[in-house]
Write a protein that holds these residues in place. Sequence first.
Motif, PDB file in Angstrom:
ATOM      1  N   TYR A 176       0.838  -1.201   0.000  1.00 47.99           N
ATOM      2  CA  TYR A 176       0.000   0.000   0.000  1.00 47.99           C
ATOM      3  C   TYR A 176       0.874   1.254   0.000  1.00 47.99           C
ATOM      4  O   TYR A 176       1.797   1.386   0.813  1.00 47.99           O
ATOM      5  N   ILE A 177       0.564   2.185  -0.925  1.00 48.14           N
ATOM      6  CA  ILE A 177       1.230   3.487  -0.992  1.00 48.14           C
ATOM      7  C   ILE A 177       0.180   4.566  -0.788  1.00 48.14           C
ATOM      8  O   ILE A 177      -0.800   4.640  -1.525  1.00 48.14           O
ATOM      9  N   GLY A 178       0.371   5.411   0.226  1.00 44.53           N
ATOM     10  CA  GLY A 178      -0.565   6.506   0.483  1.00 44.53           C
ATOM     11  C   GLY A 178       0.115   7.841   0.211  1.00 44.53           C
ATOM     12  O   GLY A 178       1.199   8.113   0.739  1.00 44.53           O
ATOM     13  N   VAL A 179      -0.504   8.678  -0.627  1.00 49.17           N
ATOM     14  CA  VAL A 179       0.074   9.973  -0.988  1.00 49.17           C
ATOM     15  C   VAL A 179      -0.865  11.096  -0.570  1.00 49.17           C
ATOM     16  O   VAL A 179      -2.029  11.128  -0.964  1.00 49.17           O
ATOM     17  N   ALA A 180      -0.367  12.018   0.268  1.00 49.28           N
ATOM     18  CA  ALA A 180      -1.117  13.212   0.686  1.00 49.28           C
ATOM     19  C   ALA A 180      -2.498  12.855   1.214  1.00 49.28           C
ATOM     20  O   ALA A 180      -3.493  13.489   0.864  1.00 49.28           O
ATOM     21  N   GLY A 181      -2.563  11.856   2.053  1.00 52.96           N
ATOM     22  CA  GLY A 181      -3.855  11.372   2.505  1.00 52.96           C
ATOM     23  C   GLY A 181      -4.276  11.851   3.883  1.00 52.96           C
ATOM     24  O   GLY A 181      -3.472  12.381   4.649  1.00 52.96           O
ATOM     25  N   TYR A 182      -5.551  11.675   4.166  1.00 46.20           N
ATOM     26  CA  TYR A 182      -6.023  11.826   5.545  1.00 46.20           C
ATOM     27  C   TYR A 182      -6.347  10.418   6.032  1.00 46.20           C
ATOM     28  O   TYR A 182      -6.838   9.577   5.280  1.00 46.20           O
ATOM     29  N   PRO A 234       3.741  -4.023   4.537  1.00 42.17           N
ATOM     30  CA  PRO A 234       4.436  -2.769   4.811  1.00 42.17           C
ATOM     31  C   PRO A 234       3.807  -1.629   4.009  1.00 42.17           C
ATOM     32  O   PRO A 234       3.345  -1.833   2.890  1.00 42.17           O
ATOM     33  N   SER A 235       3.766  -0.444   4.593  1.00 41.36           N
ATOM     34  CA  SER A 235       3.163   0.709   3.929  1.00 41.36           C
ATOM     35  C   SER A 235       4.214   1.765   3.604  1.00 41.36           C
ATOM     36  O   SER A 235       5.189   1.946   4.342  1.00 41.36           O
ATOM     37  N   LEU A 236       3.995   2.469   2.489  1.00 45.90           N
ATOM     38  CA  LEU A 236       4.821   3.603   2.119  1.00 45.90           C
ATOM     39  C   LEU A 236       3.915   4.824   2.110  1.00 45.90           C
ATOM     40  O   LEU A 236       2.945   4.883   1.351  1.00 45.90           O
ATOM     41  N   LEU A 237       4.202   5.801   2.976  1.00 47.28           N
ATOM     42  CA  LEU A 237       3.366   6.991   3.102  1.00 47.28           C
ATOM     43  C   LEU A 237       4.160   8.233   2.710  1.00 47.28           C
ATOM     44  O   LEU A 237       5.279   8.445   3.201  1.00 47.28           O
ATOM     45  N   ILE A 238       3.588   9.046   1.833  1.00 43.59           N
ATOM     46  CA  ILE A 238       4.255  10.245   1.327  1.00 43.59           C
ATOM     47  C   ILE A 238       3.353  11.453   1.554  1.00 43.59           C
ATOM     48  O   ILE A 238       2.153  11.408   1.277  1.00 43.59           O
ATOM     49  N   SER A 239       3.923  12.541   2.063  1.00 41.93           N
ATOM     50  CA  SER A 239       3.136  13.753   2.295  1.00 41.93           C
ATOM     51  C   SER A 239       4.029  14.986   2.178  1.00 41.93           C
ATOM     52  O   SER A 239       5.235  14.918   2.410  1.00 41.93           O
ATOM     53  N   GLY A 240       3.413  16.116   1.798  1.00 38.22           N
ATOM     54  CA  GLY A 240       4.150  17.365   1.640  1.00 38.22           C
ATOM     55  C   GLY A 240       3.924  18.297   2.823  1.00 38.22           C
ATOM     56  O   GLY A 240       2.788  18.476   3.275  1.00 38.22           O
ATOM     57  N   LYS A 241       4.978  18.908   3.312  1.00 35.73           N
ATOM     58  CA  LYS A 241       4.874  19.797   4.467  1.00 35.73           C
ATOM     59  C   LYS A 241       4.187  21.121   4.127  1.00 35.73           C
ATOM     60  O   LYS A 241       3.786  21.859   5.031  1.00 35.73           O
ATOM     61  N   GLN A 242       4.035  21.400   2.824  1.00 30.63           N
ATOM     62  CA  GLN A 242       3.346  22.616   2.405  1.00 30.63           C
ATOM     63  C   GLN A 242       1.908  22.334   1.966  1.00 30.63           C
ATOM     64  O   GLN A 242       1.283  23.165   1.311  1.00 30.63           O
ATOM     65  N   ASP A 243       1.397  21.177   2.323  1.00 28.42           N
ATOM     66  CA  ASP A 243       0.038  20.794   1.949  1.00 28.42           C
ATOM     67  C   ASP A 243      -0.976  21.639   2.729  1.00 28.42           C
ATOM     68  O   ASP A 243      -1.034  21.574   3.952  1.00 28.42           O
ATOM     69  N   LYS A 244      -1.766  22.436   2.014  1.00 33.47           N
ATOM     70  CA  LYS A 244      -2.764  23.308   2.642  1.00 33.47           C
ATOM     71  C   LYS A 244      -4.159  22.685   2.644  1.00 33.47           C
ATOM     72  O   LYS A 244      -5.112  23.297   3.114  1.00 33.47           O
ATOM     73  N   ILE A 246      -4.663  18.902   3.240  1.00 31.52           N
ATOM     74  CA  ILE A 246      -4.591  17.897   4.300  1.00 31.52           C
ATOM     75  C   ILE A 246      -3.206  17.997   4.940  1.00 31.52           C
ATOM     76  O   ILE A 246      -2.200  17.764   4.274  1.00 31.52           O
ATOM     77  N   SER A 247      -3.155  18.337   6.186  1.00 34.88           N
ATOM     78  CA  SER A 247      -1.877  18.512   6.861  1.00 34.88           C
ATOM     79  C   SER A 247      -1.052  17.229   6.847  1.00 34.88           C
ATOM     80  O   SER A 247      -1.586  16.133   7.018  1.00 34.88           O
ATOM     81  N   TYR A 248       0.240  17.383   6.651  1.00 30.06           N
ATOM     82  CA  TYR A 248       1.138  16.227   6.660  1.00 30.06           C
ATOM     83  C   TYR A 248       1.142  15.549   8.037  1.00 30.06           C
ATOM     84  O   TYR A 248       1.558  14.395   8.179  1.00 30.06           O
ATOM     85  N   LYS A 249       0.616  16.260   9.048  1.00 33.57           N
ATOM     86  CA  LYS A 249       0.549  15.674  10.392  1.00 33.57           C
ATOM     87  C   LYS A 249      -0.412  14.494  10.437  1.00 33.57           C
ATOM     88  O   LYS A 249      -0.288  13.630  11.305  1.00 33.57           O
ATOM     89  N   GLN A 250      -1.384  14.467   9.497  1.00 33.75           N
ATOM     90  CA  GLN A 250      -2.259  13.293   9.384  1.00 33.75           C
ATOM     91  C   GLN A 250      -1.424  12.056   9.076  1.00 33.75           C
ATOM     92  O   GLN A 250      -1.626  10.992   9.659  1.00 33.75           O
ATOM     93  N   THR A 251      -0.481  12.215   8.156  1.00 31.96           N
ATOM     94  CA  THR A 251       0.404  11.103   7.794  1.00 31.96           C
ATOM     95  C   THR A 251       1.321  10.748   8.960  1.00 31.96           C
ATOM     96  O   THR A 251       1.547   9.565   9.244  1.00 31.96           O
ATOM     97  N   GLN A 252       1.833  11.766   9.639  1.00 33.05           N
ATOM     98  CA  GLN A 252       2.700  11.524  10.789  1.00 33.05           C
ATOM     99  C   GLN A 252       1.992  10.689  11.858  1.00 33.05           C
ATOM    100  O   GLN A 252       2.549   9.727  12.398  1.00 33.05           O
ATOM    101  N   LYS A 253       0.753  11.077  12.165  1.00 31.37           N
ATOM    102  CA  LYS A 253      -0.007  10.375  13.206  1.00 31.37           C
ATOM    103  C   LYS A 253      -0.333   8.944  12.792  1.00 31.37           C
ATOM    104  O   LYS A 253      -0.263   8.024  13.595  1.00 31.37           O
ATOM    105  N   TYR A 254      -0.707   8.785  11.514  1.00 32.84           N
ATOM    106  CA  TYR A 254      -1.045   7.445  11.037  1.00 32.84           C
ATOM    107  C   TYR A 254       0.202   6.564  11.026  1.00 32.84           C
ATOM    108  O   TYR A 254       0.146   5.384  11.389  1.00 32.84           O
ATOM    109  N   CYS A 255       1.310   7.143  10.639  1.00 29.06           N
ATOM    110  CA  CYS A 255       2.581   6.406  10.631  1.00 29.06           C
ATOM    111  C   CYS A 255       2.921   5.950  12.054  1.00 29.06           C
ATOM    112  O   CYS A 255       3.324   4.809  12.279  1.00 29.06           O
ATOM    113  N   ALA A 256       2.725   6.849  13.029  1.00 25.89           N
ATOM    114  CA  ALA A 256       3.000   6.525  14.426  1.00 25.89           C
ATOM    115  C   ALA A 256       2.063   5.417  14.915  1.00 25.89           C
ATOM    116  O   ALA A 256       2.471   4.527  15.669  1.00 25.89           O
TER     117      ALA A 256
END
Length: 296
Positions: A176-182, A234-244, A246-256
């Motif tokens: 699974y690859i998730g890009v800029a997701g919530y 295993p998952s690969l999650l990609i997010s941009g810190k300038q995403d206005k 969906i915050s990249y923190k969504q990816t951070q929390k899900y990754c955690a």
Amino acid sequence: MRKKITVLIIFVLAICSINIEAKTSKTKKKNIYNAKYNTASRYQKLDVYYPKEINANGNNKVVLFIHGGSYAGGDKRDYYQKNSKYFNDAGIVYISMNYRRSGVKKYPGAIDDTKTAIRYLKAHSKRLKINPNKIVLMGHSAGANLGSIVASTPKVKSFGKEKVRYKKYSNYVAGYIGVAGYYNTNDFLKKPMKTNSKQRTRIKRYYYSKNKKVYKNNLVKGNASRYAKGIKVPSLLISGKQDKTISYKQTQKYCATLKKNKKYATCYYKDNSGHSLGYYQNEDDFKVMIDYVKRR
């Protein structure tokens, strides 16, 4: 004795040459457009993009792309030009699907459509020349939440009450690859960003029910983080810190959450990228994704 050894050596070499030929034999296959994986809606179609040459024995890896659009818009042709080019150049079959939007079918229609599409690909793997055990899901934006739910609930054939097609085939995927997701619906809706009010409204429509209890329940069940324990790959999650949007923190929390549940996840944050998948479409980013797919 020498004669027997010679015959044995010739036999072994012949078998090896046959195996090598089978592994390296290539063929060409034309792209397929608007293949119907179900018949309940005109949206239940997918496109298949093939590399210039594929393995003739059908042992070809697959990326199944799920577009975003807040469940109300988007299309299987979104970003297809670069997506298909990069994956095809790496010898990977690229497939992009549509699903029923919220204006046609509310939650959990999109989830069930994705599950049906996976089973359809497995049921027709020989004709499509793909390896049914090498299908990697890739989702963008709302499609990332959708893909993570599907990847985490392989034993569940349907979230809704519709007839299940291709029952004998599983919904297990290779990755699974998730890009800029919530990945946490309630968190995304409760803590809006100033620029994402349109997306929030559209996403609410997907889960909406006149029955408030059902609506709240839909928001809970449509939350990818809820199923983190169930993901088997295993998952690969990609997010941009300038995403206005969906915050990249969504990816951070899900990754955690994944790591907390002892699930392997690689999380990749881009300093200068926003929400559009176009920001991720460069050679370096695709090397990361292609390497991930090839290892599945």
